[in-house]
Design a protein around this motif. Structure first.
Motif, PDB file in Angstrom:
ATOM      1  N   SER A  93       5.032   9.124 -13.833  1.00 15.59           N
ATOM      2  CA  SER A  93       4.398   8.511 -12.996  1.00 15.59           C
ATOM      3  C   SER A  93       2.924   8.677 -13.189  1.00 15.59           C
ATOM      4  O   SER A  93       1.774   7.663 -13.475  1.00 15.59           O
ATOM      5  CB  SER A  93       4.542   8.755 -11.449  1.00 15.59           C
ATOM      6  N   GLN A  94       2.741   9.907 -13.987  1.00 18.40           N
ATOM      7  CA  GLN A  94       1.262  10.180 -14.474  1.00 18.40           C
ATOM      8  C   GLN A  94       0.818   9.299 -15.506  1.00 18.40           C
ATOM      9  O   GLN A  94      -0.483   8.879 -15.713  1.00 18.40           O
ATOM     10  CB  GLN A  94       1.306  11.755 -14.780  1.00 18.40           C
TER      11      GLN A  94
ATOM     12  N   VAL B  22       0.838  -1.131   0.042  1.00 17.26           N
ATOM     13  CA  VAL B  22       0.027   0.196  -0.071  1.00 17.26           C
ATOM     14  C   VAL B  22       0.963   1.238   0.114  1.00 17.26           C
ATOM     15  O   VAL B  22       0.681   2.334  -0.762  1.00 17.26           O
ATOM     16  CB  VAL B  22      -0.934  -0.024   1.210  1.00 17.26           C
ATOM     17  N   PHE B  23       1.767   1.229   0.696  1.00 20.66           N
ATOM     18  CA  PHE B  23       2.835   2.398   0.881  1.00 20.66           C
ATOM     19  C   PHE B  23       3.551   2.623  -0.463  1.00 20.66           C
ATOM     20  O   PHE B  23       3.496   3.939  -0.979  1.00 20.66           O
ATOM     21  CB  PHE B  23       3.798   2.008   1.843  1.00 20.66           C
ATOM     22  N   ILE B  24       3.911   1.698  -1.173  1.00 28.20           N
ATOM     23  CA  ILE B  24       4.738   1.972  -2.320  1.00 28.20           C
ATOM     24  C   ILE B  24       3.680   2.036  -3.444  1.00 28.20           C
ATOM     25  O   ILE B  24       4.128   3.233  -4.038  1.00 28.20           O
ATOM     26  CB  ILE B  24       5.408   0.620  -2.773  1.00 28.20           C
ATOM     27  N   CYS B  25       2.380   1.622  -3.538  1.00 28.18           N
ATOM     28  CA  CYS B  25       1.738   1.918  -4.505  1.00 28.18           C
ATOM     29  C   CYS B  25       1.023   3.512  -4.309  1.00 28.18           C
ATOM     30  O   CYS B  25       0.790   4.112  -5.085  1.00 28.18           O
ATOM     31  CB  CYS B  25       0.606   0.888  -4.751  1.00 28.18           C
ATOM     32  N   GLY B  26       0.900   3.544  -2.969  1.00 30.75           N
ATOM     33  CA  GLY B  26       0.235   5.061  -2.542  1.00 30.75           C
ATOM     34  C   GLY B  26       1.214   6.169  -2.957  1.00 30.75           C
ATOM     35  O   GLY B  26       1.061   7.274  -3.468  1.00 30.75           O
TER      36      GLY B  26
ATOM     37  N   TRP C 206       3.592   6.173  -5.317  1.00 25.98           N
ATOM     38  CA  TRP C 206       3.408   6.798  -6.734  1.00 25.98           C
ATOM     39  C   TRP C 206       2.130   7.311  -7.205  1.00 25.98           C
ATOM     40  O   TRP C 206       2.093   7.998  -8.102  1.00 25.98           O
ATOM     41  CB  TRP C 206       3.745   5.577  -7.690  1.00 25.98           C
ATOM     42  N   LEU C 207       1.161   6.725  -6.665  1.00 26.94           N
ATOM     43  CA  LEU C 207      -0.065   7.358  -6.904  1.00 26.94           C
ATOM     44  C   LEU C 207      -0.251   8.891  -6.437  1.00 26.94           C
ATOM     45  O   LEU C 207      -0.506   9.835  -7.383  1.00 26.94           O
ATOM     46  CB  LEU C 207      -1.452   6.436  -6.185  1.00 26.94           C
ATOM     47  N   PHE C 208       0.137   9.222  -5.255  1.00 27.10           N
ATOM     48  CA  PHE C 208       0.091  10.521  -4.978  1.00 27.10           C
ATOM     49  C   PHE C 208       1.272  11.532  -5.749  1.00 27.10           C
ATOM     50  O   PHE C 208       1.340  12.488  -5.843  1.00 27.10           O
ATOM     51  CB  PHE C 208       0.496  10.908  -3.502  1.00 27.10           C
ATOM     52  N   SER C 209       2.435  10.622  -6.192  1.00 25.43           N
ATOM     53  CA  SER C 209       3.324  11.399  -6.746  1.00 25.43           C
ATOM     54  C   SER C 209       2.660  11.827  -8.038  1.00 25.43           C
ATOM     55  O   SER C 209       2.950  13.134  -8.746  1.00 25.43           O
ATOM     56  CB  SER C 209       4.587  10.369  -7.271  1.00 25.43           C
TER      57      SER C 209
END
Length: 385
Positions: free
Chosen positions: A119-120, A56-60, A62-65
């Motif tokens: 990342s977008q 969750v931390f890693i995916c979160g 890059w999502l927030f990035s």
């Protein structure tokens, strides 16, 4: 002009500081997640394991990035600063005084900003294409497994035909620039993008057919929203300009959906063949429920565990695929900041300058790792259930 540099410690602190919106968003996410963990179902359960938290931390991250890319990145990802060509990490851009934290590439662009904006592209194309493939595979896999017979034989033949074709060659044929000038991508997009509308219309109809007022509202909203998105994606005719996709991105999107749907189809078909023998399905048939009601409201919810795991893994595969296509110069525009294109651009001078290649490689690797960890945690929880 002689460039000035900052030390490695300042580069590390500067990098951490640039991501401050991400740290803040992650803190809020985990605070709310742990506060309401018992109410969050499967998502709350995966936070009981270290693997799940790491995923969750890693995916979160890059999502927030991707969400806050405009705030995080100090430079335009396409901006060129001639004096910063192949600049080493920590070089200070003379005019703005901003630091090229990860250095400059061979076209004098900021490597850090390009990694963040890359990342977008990944966060838009990979999950969206995977979800469309899920819709197509589910819509076809449910009746194939539930009804069997000629329907199953025909649909399975089509799926096996696509799966038998070499994947790399398939993508090369679908994503080459020349095919964008033909109606093939738009025809395929018109077919694939209609599946979500059919799926949700059938879903609501089977559930609320005895409540015509509520059904009319749900069908109307589905057709309205779905038609708006469909017009924007397939015909580039969104009157508000919100839903739009460039031809090269549409090519990749269609290619991913086309290649991934048969795999989803086979999983859903197998699960449907197994679940249709359960007692609760027989009870629904005894109540006189229709076949589509049973498929969508009895079979599909009980197949969600393996499907969620497969979606996480498939997003990772799609991310690697996007990187591979970008590396070979297929699909996205040459100036695109996506990670695959960034790796390709930096690989030409890899022996002389290694620093432009490392950030997109680490970004790609870490995001796929996060998805795999998330899938492992989901698999463990689904086995417990």
């Amino acid at each position: 002009m002689q460039l000035e540099f900052v030390g490695w410690f300042q580069i590390l602190l500067g990098t951490l500081w640039r991501f401050w919106p991400v740290w803040l968003a992650l803190a809020v996410l985990f605070a709310l997640s742990f506060a309401f963990k018992k109410r969050l179902g499967l998502y709350g359960q995966i936070l009981d394991t270290g693997v799940g938290i790491a995923g969750v931390f890693i995916c979160g991250f890059w999502l927030f990035s991707a969400i806050f890319a405009g705030t995080i990145a100090p430079f335009n990802p396409l901006g060129q600063y001639p004096i910063m060509k192949d600049a080493l990490p920590g070089a200070i851009e003379p005019n703005s005084g901003q630091i090229f934290l990860f250095g400059g590439d061979t076209l004098a662009r900021d490597v850090f900003s390009r990694m963040v904006f890359g990342s977008q592209i990944v966060m838009i194309i990979a999950p969206a294409a995977t979800l469309f493939a899920l819709m197509v595979g589910t819509t076809l896999g449910l009746p194939a497994g539930f009804f069997g017979g000629k329907i199953d034989t025909f649909l399975s033949f089509l799926a096996n035909l696509v799966l038998a074709f070499p994947v790399i060659l398939l993508f090369y044929l679908l994503v080459t620039p020349g095919i964008m000038e033909t109606p093939i991508p738009y025809t395929m997009a018109g077919i694939f993008f209609i599946f979500p509308i059919i799926f949700f219309c059938t879903l609501f109809y089977t559930r609320y057919s005895h409540r015509p007022g509520l059904l009319a509202i749900q069908i109307g909203l589905t057709v309205l929203i779905g038609g708006w998105i469909y017009a924007g994606l397939v015909f580039n005719a969104d009157p508000f300009g919100i839903v739009a996709i460039r031809p090269n991105e549409l090519n990749i999107f269609v290619a991913v959906v086309f290649a991934s749907s048969p795999g989803v189809f086979r999983i859903v078909r197998g699960l449907s063949m197994d679940i249709k023998t359960r007692d609760y399905v027989a009870a629904a048939q005894t109540r006189g429920e229709s076949s589509w009601y049973i498929m969508l409201w009895e079979v599909l919810p009980n197949a969600r565990g393996p499907l969620i795991v497969d979606v996480c893994l498939r997003i990772g595969y799609t991310t690697i695929l996007l990187g591979t296509l970008g590396y070979f110069g297929l699909g996205l525009a040459p100036e695109s900041p996506d990670w695959g294109t960034a790796i390709k651009d930096s690989s030409r001078l890899l022996r002389a300058y290694i620093h432009p290649a490392l950030p997109p490689v680490v970004a790609l690797m870490s995001f796929v790792l996060g998805l795999n960890l998330l899938a492992d945690a989901l698999r463990e929880q689904s086995l417990k259930d």
